[in-house]
Design an enzyme around this catalytic site. Structure first.
Site, PDB file in Angstrom:
ATOM      1  N   GLY A  13       0.787  -1.234   0.000  1.00  0.00           N
ATOM      2  CA  GLY A  13       0.000   0.000   0.000  1.00  0.00           C
ATOM      3  C   GLY A  13       0.812   1.273   0.000  1.00  0.00           C
ATOM      4  O   GLY A  13       0.313   2.335   0.348  1.00  0.00           O
ATOM      5  N   ASN A  15       1.735   2.910  -2.533  1.00  0.00           N
ATOM      6  CA  ASN A  15       1.123   3.827  -3.491  1.00  0.00           C
ATOM      7  C   ASN A  15      -0.154   4.446  -2.909  1.00  0.00           C
ATOM      8  O   ASN A  15      -0.431   5.625  -3.133  1.00  0.00           O
ATOM      9  CB  ASN A  15       0.810   3.107  -4.809  1.00  0.00           C
ATOM     10  CG  ASN A  15       2.018   3.076  -5.721  1.00  0.00           C
ATOM     11  OD1 ASN A  15       2.320   4.047  -6.399  1.00  0.00           O
ATOM     12  ND2 ASN A  15       2.735   1.976  -5.704  1.00  0.00           N
ATOM     13  N   LEU A  86      -3.995  -7.369  -7.145  1.00  0.00           N
ATOM     14  CA  LEU A  86      -3.466  -8.515  -7.899  1.00  0.00           C
ATOM     15  C   LEU A  86      -4.527  -9.387  -8.550  1.00  0.00           C
ATOM     16  O   LEU A  86      -4.217 -10.242  -9.363  1.00  0.00           O
ATOM     17  CB  LEU A  86      -2.582  -9.367  -6.982  1.00  0.00           C
ATOM     18  CG  LEU A  86      -1.345  -8.642  -6.444  1.00  0.00           C
ATOM     19  CD1 LEU A  86      -0.460  -9.589  -5.657  1.00  0.00           C
ATOM     20  CD2 LEU A  86      -0.542  -8.017  -7.587  1.00  0.00           C
ATOM     21  N   ASN A 103      -5.300   1.516 -13.700  1.00  0.00           N
ATOM     22  CA  ASN A 103      -4.349   0.618 -13.045  1.00  0.00           C
ATOM     23  C   ASN A 103      -2.950   1.137 -13.302  1.00  0.00           C
ATOM     24  O   ASN A 103      -2.698   1.842 -14.287  1.00  0.00           O
ATOM     25  CB  ASN A 103      -4.480  -0.804 -13.619  1.00  0.00           C
ATOM     26  CG  ASN A 103      -3.504  -1.783 -12.981  1.00  0.00           C
ATOM     27  OD1 ASN A 103      -3.361  -1.826 -11.774  1.00  0.00           O
ATOM     28  ND2 ASN A 103      -2.801  -2.542 -13.809  1.00  0.00           N
ATOM     29  N   HIS A 105       0.957  -0.360 -13.777  1.00  0.00           N
ATOM     30  CA  HIS A 105       1.752  -1.575 -13.930  1.00  0.00           C
ATOM     31  C   HIS A 105       3.226  -1.173 -13.884  1.00  0.00           C
ATOM     32  O   HIS A 105       3.623  -0.197 -14.557  1.00  0.00           O
ATOM     33  CB  HIS A 105       1.420  -2.285 -15.243  1.00  0.00           C
ATOM     34  CG  HIS A 105       2.119  -3.601 -15.388  1.00  0.00           C
ATOM     35  ND1 HIS A 105       1.756  -4.719 -14.669  1.00  0.00           N
ATOM     36  CD2 HIS A 105       3.185  -3.952 -16.136  1.00  0.00           C
ATOM     37  CE1 HIS A 105       2.583  -5.710 -14.974  1.00  0.00           C
ATOM     38  NE2 HIS A 105       3.448  -5.290 -15.855  1.00  0.00           N
ATOM     39  N   ASP A 146      -3.896  -5.959 -17.859  1.00  0.00           N
ATOM     40  CA  ASP A 146      -2.865  -5.002 -18.325  1.00  0.00           C
ATOM     41  C   ASP A 146      -3.015  -4.671 -19.807  1.00  0.00           C
ATOM     42  O   ASP A 146      -2.024  -4.582 -20.529  1.00  0.00           O
ATOM     43  CB  ASP A 146      -1.470  -5.612 -18.098  1.00  0.00           C
ATOM     44  CG  ASP A 146      -1.217  -5.876 -16.623  1.00  0.00           C
ATOM     45  OD1 ASP A 146      -0.479  -6.820 -16.322  1.00  0.00           O
ATOM     46  OD2 ASP A 146      -1.790  -5.144 -15.795  1.00  0.00           O
TER      47      ASP A 146
END
Ligand code: GRF
Length: 192
Positions: A13, A15, A86, A103, A105, A146
């Protein structure tokens, strides 16, 4: 009316905390909640410390896509941000937030993306393949891993002596610098 953000996270966490700190004094933005699949993940502690409601869910709850979409809608999110989540988001939930779910990546997609490519596995692949550069990709979420439209990519050199760990450090630095700003520019598009 402030803009509402929902965050999803599975792991440490960092981010989530970085984004929360970035918007801490910005009354235009409210981080309404963090959702996660792992009650023992570091993100739970961070949310407690930051005073952000954390909602844990298991695969059964996520598979009740109508119910889950309803819970998420109740927060009236302007943006749903996957910050190290995930699991694959079920198609019905992706559709419910089409164009409002993003999202991050930790690689330059389409390189090193897709199912099972996360965290250190990504950085190990970058080092193993001898990539000259790596970086981050912030993208819209669609029904494949992704694979959604790219919003932003930022890159950094992979030096000869770099290890997956040092690469991870460089990529995290890019995440912390650019992810909150990308969110801000999506919520408040510069008046062209
Ligand atoms: C980050 O590397 C992010 O790019 C990826 O998952 C990781 C999350 O790290 N999607 P943290 O949980 O925010 O520390």
């Amino acid at each position: 009316m402030p803009k509402n953000i929902l965050l999803f996270a599975s792991g440490s966490g960092s981010n989530v905390e970085n984004i929360a700190n970035y918007f801490q004094d910005d009354s235009r933005v409210v981080i309404r909640a963090v959702f996660g699949n792992n009650l023992s993940a570091g993100v739970v502690e961070r949310c407690k410390r930051l005073g952000i409601p954390f909602y844990g869910f298991n695969r059964a709850a996520l598979s009740d896509t109508t119910g889950m979409a309803g819970v998420l809608r109740s927060f009236e999110p302007d943006l749903v941000v996957l910050a190290g989540f995930l699991w694959k988001v079920p198609a019905e939930i992706v559709r419910a937030f089409e164009g409002r779910m993003i999202n991050i990546h930790p690689a330059l997609l389409p390189s090193h993306g897709g199912k099972g490519m996360y965290g250190m596995r990504v950085h190990e692949a970058v080092v193993r393949d001898g990539d000259a550069r790596t970086g981050i990709t912030i993208h819209y979420v669609n029904e494949a891993y992704d694979d959604g439209a790219v919003i932003l990519q930022e890159s950094v050199v992979v030096a000869k002596g770099d290890t997956p760990e040092t690469v991870a450090g460089k990529v995290h630095a890019l995440e912390y610098e650019f992810f909150p700003r990308a969110i801000e520019s999506l919520l408040f598009p510069a008046n062209g």
